[in-house]
Design a protein around this motif. Structure first.
Motif, PDB file in Angstrom:
ATOM      1  N   ASN A 152      11.596   3.116   4.400  1.00 58.37           N
ATOM      2  CA  ASN A 152      12.095   3.956   3.050  1.00 58.37           C
ATOM      3  C   ASN A 152      11.796   5.226   2.985  1.00 58.37           C
ATOM      4  O   ASN A 152      11.082   5.655   2.092  1.00 58.37           O
ATOM      5  N   SER A 153      12.223   6.168   4.022  1.00 56.32           N
ATOM      6  CA  SER A 153      11.862   7.383   4.032  1.00 56.32           C
ATOM      7  C   SER A 153      12.997   8.138   4.590  1.00 56.32           C
ATOM      8  O   SER A 153      13.712   7.846   5.722  1.00 56.32           O
ATOM      9  N   CYS A 154      13.513   9.280   3.988  1.00 57.50           N
ATOM     10  CA  CYS A 154      14.677  10.156   4.311  1.00 57.50           C
ATOM     11  C   CYS A 154      14.036  10.768   5.724  1.00 57.50           C
ATOM     12  O   CYS A 154      13.026  11.426   5.672  1.00 57.50           O
ATOM     13  N   LEU A 155      15.135  11.156   6.687  1.00 64.83           N
ATOM     14  CA  LEU A 155      14.995  11.582   7.930  1.00 64.83           C
ATOM     15  C   LEU A 155      14.974  13.211   7.540  1.00 64.83           C
ATOM     16  O   LEU A 155      14.569  13.907   8.666  1.00 64.83           O
ATOM     17  N   HIS A 156      15.155  13.670   6.496  1.00 68.58           N
ATOM     18  CA  HIS A 156      15.233  15.132   6.380  1.00 68.58           C
ATOM     19  C   HIS A 156      13.968  15.562   5.854  1.00 68.58           C
ATOM     20  O   HIS A 156      13.209  16.215   6.698  1.00 68.58           O
TER      21      HIS A 156
ATOM     22  N   ALA B 117       0.796  -1.246   0.205  1.00 63.98           N
ATOM     23  CA  ALA B 117      -0.071   0.258   0.018  1.00 63.98           C
ATOM     24  C   ALA B 117       0.811   1.247   0.157  1.00 63.98           C
ATOM     25  O   ALA B 117       1.680   1.428  -0.701  1.00 63.98           O
ATOM     26  N   ARG B 118       0.779   1.999   0.991  1.00 69.81           N
ATOM     27  CA  ARG B 118       1.501   3.265   0.991  1.00 69.81           C
ATOM     28  C   ARG B 118       2.826   2.935   1.832  1.00 69.81           C
ATOM     29  O   ARG B 118       3.564   3.886   2.034  1.00 69.81           O
ATOM     30  N   LEU B 119       3.072   1.833   2.543  1.00 68.78           N
ATOM     31  CA  LEU B 119       4.249   1.441   3.156  1.00 68.78           C
ATOM     32  C   LEU B 119       5.490   1.045   2.271  1.00 68.78           C
ATOM     33  O   LEU B 119       5.264   0.449   1.375  1.00 68.78           O
ATOM     34  N   SER B 120       6.550   1.374   2.635  1.00 69.43           N
ATOM     35  CA  SER B 120       7.608   1.064   1.884  1.00 69.43           C
ATOM     36  C   SER B 120       8.747   0.686   3.012  1.00 69.43           C
ATOM     37  O   SER B 120       9.229   1.517   3.804  1.00 69.43           O
ATOM     38  N   VAL B 121       9.693  -0.172   2.597  1.00 64.68           N
ATOM     39  CA  VAL B 121      10.800  -0.732   3.392  1.00 64.68           C
ATOM     40  C   VAL B 121      12.010  -1.150   2.301  1.00 64.68           C
ATOM     41  O   VAL B 121      11.685  -1.558   1.227  1.00 64.68           O
ATOM     42  N   VAL B 122      12.995  -0.327   2.863  1.00 65.56           N
ATOM     43  CA  VAL B 122      14.498  -0.895   2.012  1.00 65.56           C
ATOM     44  C   VAL B 122      15.217  -2.150   2.826  1.00 65.56           C
ATOM     45  O   VAL B 122      15.432  -1.646   4.045  1.00 65.56           O
TER      46      VAL B 122
ATOM     47  N   LEU C 246      18.518   5.594  10.866  1.00 63.14           N
ATOM     48  CA  LEU C 246      17.341   5.012  10.252  1.00 63.14           C
ATOM     49  C   LEU C 246      16.546   4.103  11.048  1.00 63.14           C
ATOM     50  O   LEU C 246      17.157   3.101  11.467  1.00 63.14           O
ATOM     51  N   PRO C 247      15.358   4.624  11.155  1.00 65.82           N
ATOM     52  CA  PRO C 247      14.424   3.865  11.986  1.00 65.82           C
ATOM     53  C   PRO C 247      14.296   2.155  11.312  1.00 65.82           C
ATOM     54  O   PRO C 247      14.292   2.192  10.009  1.00 65.82           O
ATOM     55  N   GLN C 248      14.253   1.214  12.200  1.00 61.39           N
ATOM     56  CA  GLN C 248      14.458  -0.221  11.716  1.00 61.39           C
ATOM     57  C   GLN C 248      13.001  -0.772  11.883  1.00 61.39           C
ATOM     58  O   GLN C 248      12.258  -0.704  12.360  1.00 61.39           O
ATOM     59  N   VAL C 249      13.067  -1.711  10.778  1.00 62.76           N
ATOM     60  CA  VAL C 249      11.903  -2.990  10.639  1.00 62.76           C
ATOM     61  C   VAL C 249      12.576  -4.005  10.736  1.00 62.76           C
ATOM     62  O   VAL C 249      13.711  -4.369  10.395  1.00 62.76           O
TER      63      VAL C 249
END
Length: 457
Positions: free
Chosen positions: A106-110, A88-93, A161-164
């Motif tokens: 999968n989102s920059c902290l800036h 959906a709108r979630l994304s993980v690298v 980076l926040p982890q999954v």
């Protein structure tokens, strides 16, 4: 009924999956096992498929709390390899570091830009935002902030980076958005024990097709959880594939399976076939794994011949010794569903992964992925297949990488999904009535979904 499987024994005496499977020899304990507990035979409301609030709640209460199959381990074999998994709108690298797998939102902290584009995989020494070039190491530590004198207020130590959660089993990589809860092995329940002799770590994705469908993700998956429809949607299969006499097992909240015999007629077929006729028209999921057909020796079955030929081919071409495997372990459709959305087929003659996901954040759109696994060549030289994306109106039969017969079956399955979804919206009844046994695993899917939706899991 206390024993739903008795229905099969009563209606198909001597012709259940167990009867067919045992005809060529003993079975391992995991295939002798049968389990189908009594269920609440309620109707399943259509608003589970058509309601946007229900879809949104699934994301928060279920998808974010389960372990989800993301990719194969060979896609993350070397340090720096990455794979993007989207839901959906979630994304993980997911990345391979020097010593382990790690997964990050999968989102920059800036300013939030995705660090890697959706649908991509490859190699990268770091994780660098494509917008303003903020950069993190593969271990999630911030490495570089351009014009860092303007960010003295940013605590670098607090901007990892926040982890999954990420883990792997049998060559399959899973992620979970849930910070606590069961480990992957605990979540998989009986699956590791059942797959103890079905090692797929030495296999790879040889072909990968993803079809975009006008269907809810559950509707798409449920087409592959029963064979009640087979004589009507796939009549060409009935000569050499069991259907209404399949075995349906429910082991636990997250794991169920069905067992379907190849090389034997459907009980709906009245014609009697010789074993040679069965062999000549026998169906497999990956025809290239079998090769040319042979003759059936006196006293043997088409199923035995096909299994023996496959064993010989596996040993000669790949050095894989399946001499201890039973006939069904080699050629049958042994289909294990792992809640919520993936199916693993371990038999070498039909070694597949099928995955079903929402297509974006749309309750009426889904993707269905068909992944064909092959053993890694002896020389270690192989290339994991790129995903072939096809639209709803593009047939699987147009994709050369898919076995032609299997492609036609998949096209029949997916073509009917739009009609079913449209019929759900048109329905006055507003619910579906499932069969006691053949569709019991669909009901079980909703039983487990309920436990997540109402907070019991």
């Amino acid at each position: 009924m206390d024993d739903p499987q008795q229905l099969g024994r009563d209606h198909y005496p001597g012709n259940t999956w167990q009867d067919i499977a045992r005809a060529d020899g003993d079975l391992p304990p995991v295939l002798r096992e049968q389990s189908n507990p009594p269920q609440n035979l309620r109707d399943i409301p259509f608003d589970r498929y058509t309601s946007q609030p229900w879809f949104d709640a699934e994301i928060e209460r279920m998808w974010k709390r389960t372990w989800l199959y993301a990719c194969r381990a060979e896609q993350l074999a070397e340090e720096g390899d990455f794979f993007v998994f989207d839901l959906a709108r979630l994304s993980v690298v997911i990345v391979r570091t020097a010593d382990r797998l790690r997964a990050y939102f999968n989102s920059c902290l800036h300013r939030g830009t995705k660090l890697k584009p959706s649908g991509t995989a490859g190699w990268s020494p770091t994780l660098k935002c494509p917008y303003h070039a903020w950069e993190w190491s593969l271990d999630g530590q911030i490495r570089n902030i351009p014009c860092d004198w303007e960010f003295t207020h940013v605590d670098r130590a607090a901007n990892c980076l926040p982890q999954v959660r990420v883990d792997s089993w049998n060559g399959f990589v899973f992620i979970s958005f849930r910070a606590d809860g069961p480990s992957l092995l605990e979540y998989l329940e009986v699956l590791p024990d059942h797959f103890r002799n079905w090692d797929l770590t030495g296999w790879y994705v040889h072909a990968h097709v993803r079809k975009h469908l006008n269907a809810n993700w559950k509707l798409a998956q449920e087409a592959f959880m029963e064979a009640y429809h087979t004589p009507f949607v796939h009549p060409e299969m009935t000569n050499v594939v069991g259907d209404h006499n399949m075995q349906h097992d429910i082991f636990s909240d997250h794991v169920s399976r069905d067992l379907c015999a190849m090389g034997t007629p459907s009980p709906t077929v009245s014609r009697q076939f010789t074993q040679q006729e069965l062999l000549d028209q026998m169906l497999v999921g990956d025809g290239a794994m079998i090769g040319k057909r042979a003759m059936v020796p006196e006293g043997k079955t088409a199923r035995w011949v096909m299994a023996e030929r496959l064993k010989a081919q596996m040993l000669a071409e790949y050095g894989l010794d399946y001499s201890g495997h039973s006939v069904p372990e080699m050629i049958d459709s042994l289909k294990y569903n792992v809640f919520p959305n993936v199916i693993f087929y371990p038999a070498p003659g039909l070694c597949l992964i099928q995955r079903f996901l929402p297509d974006g954040h749309d309750k009426d759109r889904a993707t269905f992925e068909q992944m064909v696994l092959r053993p890694k060549p002896r020389d270690g030289q192989f290339t994991t297949a790129d995903v072939i994306d096809i639209a709803e109106d593009v047939p699987f039969a147009s994709v050369p990488e898919v076995d032609p017969f299997l492609a036609s079956v998949l096209d029949q399955d997916t073509d009917i999904m739009r009609w079913q979804l449209e019929g759900m919206y048109a329905s006055d009844k507003g619910a579906q009535s499932l069969s006691l046994y053949q569709e019991s695993r669909i009901r079980h899917l909703h039983d487990t979904l309920d436990k997540y939706m109402d907070g019991r899991k």
